[in-house]
Design an enzyme around this catalytic site. Structure first.
Site, PDB file in Angstrom:
ATOM      1  N   ASP A  60      -3.495  -3.121  -5.202  1.00  0.00           N
ATOM      2  CA  ASP A  60      -2.507  -3.595  -6.178  1.00  0.00           C
ATOM      3  C   ASP A  60      -2.886  -3.113  -7.584  1.00  0.00           C
ATOM      4  O   ASP A  60      -2.136  -3.345  -8.541  1.00  0.00           O
ATOM      5  CB  ASP A  60      -2.316  -5.117  -6.110  1.00  0.00           C
ATOM      6  N   SER A  61      -4.023  -2.393  -7.692  1.00  0.00           N
ATOM      7  CA  SER A  61      -4.324  -1.653  -8.926  1.00  0.00           C
ATOM      8  C   SER A  61      -3.190  -0.669  -9.215  1.00  0.00           C
ATOM      9  O   SER A  61      -3.065  -0.180 -10.342  1.00  0.00           O
ATOM     10  CB  SER A  61      -5.659  -0.911  -8.788  1.00  0.00           C
ATOM     11  N   ASP A  99      -3.001  -3.951   0.168  1.00  0.00           N
ATOM     12  CA  ASP A  99      -3.541  -5.026  -0.668  1.00  0.00           C
ATOM     13  C   ASP A  99      -2.439  -6.057  -0.914  1.00  0.00           C
ATOM     14  O   ASP A  99      -1.378  -5.719  -1.463  1.00  0.00           O
ATOM     15  CB  ASP A  99      -3.977  -4.393  -2.003  1.00  0.00           C
ATOM     16  N   LYS A 129      -5.765  -6.633   2.752  1.00  0.00           N
ATOM     17  CA  LYS A 129      -6.863  -7.202   1.960  1.00  0.00           C
ATOM     18  C   LYS A 129      -6.290  -8.318   1.102  1.00  0.00           C
ATOM     19  O   LYS A 129      -5.138  -8.206   0.647  1.00  0.00           O
ATOM     20  CB  LYS A 129      -7.501  -6.136   1.068  1.00  0.00           C
ATOM     21  N   GLU A 131      -7.570 -11.473  -1.966  1.00  0.00           N
ATOM     22  CA  GLU A 131      -8.629 -11.924  -2.879  1.00  0.00           C
ATOM     23  C   GLU A 131      -8.915 -13.412  -2.706  1.00  0.00           C
ATOM     24  O   GLU A 131      -7.994 -14.195  -2.466  1.00  0.00           O
ATOM     25  CB  GLU A 131      -8.204 -11.663  -4.335  1.00  0.00           C
ATOM     26  N   GLU A 198     -16.787  -7.086  -5.856  1.00  0.00           N
ATOM     27  CA  GLU A 198     -16.468  -6.367  -7.099  1.00  0.00           C
ATOM     28  C   GLU A 198     -17.220  -6.969  -8.287  1.00  0.00           C
ATOM     29  O   GLU A 198     -17.171  -8.191  -8.524  1.00  0.00           O
ATOM     30  CB  GLU A 198     -14.945  -6.426  -7.356  1.00  0.00           C
TER      31      GLU A 198
HETATM   32  O1  KIV Z   1      -6.504  -3.026  -6.092  1.00  0.00           O
HETATM   33  C1  KIV Z   1      -7.545  -2.378  -5.957  1.00  0.00           C
HETATM   34  O2  KIV Z   1      -7.605  -1.167  -6.239  1.00  0.00           O
HETATM   35  C2  KIV Z   1      -8.720  -3.060  -5.453  1.00  0.00           C
HETATM   36  C3  KIV Z   1     -10.016  -2.333  -5.453  1.00  0.00           C
HETATM   37  C4  KIV Z   1     -10.591  -2.373  -6.814  1.00  0.00           C
HETATM   38  C5  KIV Z   1     -10.966  -2.846  -4.448  1.00  0.00           C
HETATM   39  O3  KIV Z   1      -8.641  -4.197  -5.093  1.00  0.00           O
END
Ligand code: KIV
Length: 295
Positions: A60-61, A99, A129, A131, A198
């Site tokens: 989600d970056s 994500d 993934k 958080e 992280e």
């Molecule tokens: O969103 C992302 O790119 C991430 C990585 C930093 C692990 O969660």
């Protein structure tokens, strides 16, 4: 590098076996580092898949490095799925992880399972993934229970940026470190197949990596993790706003792009482009015929 070298590497990796969650576990057991990067589009995913990356995260970056948001909070499921599909079209062998964006898994376990399922059904992903630690354990259990592999994410969890008071390292005090270790064990017990750590102290990340049987993937967490991940735009020098201390920049594509674009503008303005070799020709006979046609 010669073209021959590139195509040999590409064809070797074209027949590469699909990386699975089992591969992750086997790599940890053998002490082989797991490689992971983020991607958000078809050509980047294809290039890293052909380079032999183990795992591609559609992070989600995306929101910050591609869509230009201030942080990851505005990213939606629809935006994630759009980019996940592009990545899935480009990558054939890497394990693909979607994500889960902010508010796609926090409201209820039902929504969490439904949205995780969309990543596999409509996004071409192999796993998801999310958080958080103990506060997300019900969602993790429910998603794993639906047969969807889950990667955890502890330490600096960007979706909690306001709660954490900014993008800052985590687990630096004895009590915070203890809580992080407990969360790692809780997630392992809930069934995550791997865990991103992280921005946590490297000695803590190494300790956690030894304490749990699932592979840890570090980002700003030192060399003691079982694998490493970076945001690709940081590695490529494509994100100019800031570069975290833990990033190794392998190339400065922003500077390369700037040069290419200013060279292009210069070429067009000075009429050096297009040159003869960039131009489509027409035979003299056809040209004469054309002149007659329009009389
Ligand atoms: O969103 C992302 O790119 C991430 C990585 C930093 C692990 O969660």
């Amino acid at each position: 590098m010669s073209t021959t070298t590139v195509s040999t590497t590409t064809s070797q990796n074209a027949s590469r076996k699909k990386v699975t969650t089992l591969t992750f576990r086997q790599k940890k057991e053998r002490g082989e580092p797991i490689t992971m990067l983020t991607a958000y589009d078809y050509p980047t995913a294809m290039a890293m898949d052909q380079a032999g990356i183990d795992c591609i995260l559609v992070g989600d970056s995306l929101g910050m490095v591609v869509l230009g948001y201030e942080n990851t909070l505005p990213v939606t499921m629809d935006e994630m799925l759009h980019h996940a599909r592009a990545v899935a079209r480009g990558a054939k062998s890497s394990l693909l992880i979607g994500d889960m964006p902010f508010m796609s898994y926090q409201v209820s376990t039902e929504e969490a399972v439904r949205n995780a399922g969309r990543f596999l059904q409509n996004g071409g992903m192999d796993a998801v993934k999310l958080e958080g630690g103990r506060e997300r354990v019900d969602a993790v259990r429910a998603i794993v229970g639906a047969g969807i592999p889950v990667m955890g994410h502890l330490g600096l969890t960007p979706q909690s940026v306001h709660q954490l008071g900014g993008f800052r390292a985590q687990g630096k005090t004895a009590s915070a470190a203890k809580r992080l270790l407990e969360d790692a064990k809780i997630l392992e017990e809930a069934g995550v197949f791997s865990l991103v750590l992280e921005a946590v102290p490297s000695r803590l990340a190494e300790f956690i990596s030894k304490e749990i049987s699932i592979p840890t993937i570090g980002i700003g967490a030192g060399a003691g993790c079982d694998g490493q991940v970076l945001v690709t735009h940081d590695l490529l020098g494509l994100f100019e706003r800031f570069t975290p201390k833990f990033v190794k920049q392998y190339v400065n594509f922003h500077a390369e792009m700037h040069k290419a674009f200013t060279d292009y503008i210069d070429d067009v303005e000075s009429k050096r482009f297009p040159a003869q070799e960039h131009t489509v020709e027409m035979s003299d006979d056809e040209w004469v015929a054309f002149q007659k046609e329009i009389k």
